[in-house]
Design an enzyme around this catalytic site. Structure first.
Site, PDB file in Angstrom:
ATOM      1  N   CYS A 135      -8.184   2.570  -1.890  1.00 30.88           N
ATOM      2  CA  CYS A 135      -7.759   1.173  -1.746  1.00 30.88           C
ATOM      3  C   CYS A 135      -7.747   0.865  -0.253  1.00 30.88           C
ATOM      4  O   CYS A 135      -8.282   1.640   0.545  1.00 30.88           O
ATOM      5  CB  CYS A 135      -6.413   0.914  -2.415  1.00 30.88           C
ATOM      6  SG  CYS A 135      -5.009   1.789  -1.710  1.00 30.88           S
ATOM      7  N   ARG A 180      -1.908   0.918  -4.309  1.00 33.91           N
ATOM      8  CA  ARG A 180      -2.688   1.088  -5.542  1.00 33.91           C
ATOM      9  C   ARG A 180      -3.298   2.470  -5.707  1.00 33.91           C
ATOM     10  O   ARG A 180      -3.213   3.062  -6.794  1.00 33.91           O
ATOM     11  CB  ARG A 180      -3.811   0.032  -5.591  1.00 33.91           C
ATOM     12  CG  ARG A 180      -3.301  -1.386  -5.712  1.00 33.91           C
ATOM     13  CD  ARG A 180      -4.385  -2.387  -5.386  1.00 33.91           C
ATOM     14  NE  ARG A 180      -4.803  -2.300  -3.997  1.00 33.91           N
ATOM     15  CZ  ARG A 180      -5.840  -2.941  -3.471  1.00 33.91           C
ATOM     16  NH1 ARG A 180      -6.591  -3.700  -4.245  1.00 33.91           N
ATOM     17  NH2 ARG A 180      -6.125  -2.809  -2.187  1.00 33.91           N
ATOM     18  N   ASP A 237      -3.622  -6.466  -5.549  1.00 34.91           N
ATOM     19  CA  ASP A 237      -2.929  -5.682  -4.521  1.00 34.91           C
ATOM     20  C   ASP A 237      -1.460  -6.096  -4.465  1.00 34.91           C
ATOM     21  O   ASP A 237      -1.136  -7.181  -3.977  1.00 34.91           O
ATOM     22  CB  ASP A 237      -3.604  -5.906  -3.163  1.00 34.91           C
ATOM     23  CG  ASP A 237      -3.103  -4.919  -2.130  1.00 34.91           C
ATOM     24  OD1 ASP A 237      -2.030  -4.301  -2.360  1.00 34.91           O
ATOM     25  OD2 ASP A 237      -3.770  -4.759  -1.100  1.00 34.91           O
TER      26      ASP A 237
END
Ligand code: 4NP
Length: 157
Positions: free
Chosen positions: A8, A14, A126
């Site tokens: 990420c 994440r 996100d």
């Protein structure tokens, strides 16, 4: 050993979430001798940090271990080490492709949402920006379960 790297932007929300969730599934299926997970960030801002406290909280709530997870930036040699490099959004994929020319010998590069059948979302949102860690966790869990099923099938595990 089959090696999976989640990527990420910051490696604190994440991708460490996905790493911990998939590692937990691998362990419960007793596949830890055969499949390994890791995660990395496109950026280096959080190198050395543990996952975001809300990522830790949602993992803890779901009884998923996260001890030892430490943010790091992706490096060139990851392209040699991993069989799967799984990004969280389209921008991650673009950034990954900018650092490495994909060839037949490259790891498989895909988005985690490629493994989730959801007409609403193309990317894992996100939570660093949305604040909704629970929704991200839900998509990450579905994605990891389906990714694991895909890998088990492909490698006859
Ligand atoms: P992640 O979220 O990519 O899911 O870890 C982010 C965390 C930090 C930043 C961006 C995204 N940041 O810009 O510091």
């Amino acid at each position: 050993m089959i090696r999976i790297l989640f990527v990420c932007l910051g490696n604190i929300c994440r991708s460490p979430m996905a790493e911990a969730v998939l590692a937990d599934m691998i362990k419960s299926e007793r596949l830890d001798g055969q499949i390994e997970t890791d995660s990395a960030g496109i950026g280096n801002w959080h190198t050395g940090e543990p996952p975001h406290y809300e990522t830790r909280a949602i993992l803890q709530k779901n009884d998923i271990a996260y001890t030892g997870l430490t943010a790091r930036q992706i490096r060139q040699r990851d392209w040699e080490r991993f069989d799967y490099i799984i990004g969280m959004d389209e921008q991650n994929i673009n950034d990954l492709k900018a650092m490495h020319q994909i060839s037949d010998k490259s790891p498989m590069v895909a988005k985690l949402m490629d493994f989730v059948n959801d007409p609403e979302e193309e990317n894992i949102p996100d939570p660093y920006y949305t604040g909704n860690f629970a929704y991200t966790y839900q998509l990450v869990s579905t994605g990891c379960a389906n990714l694991l099923a895909y890998i088990k099938d492909k490698h006859h595990l």
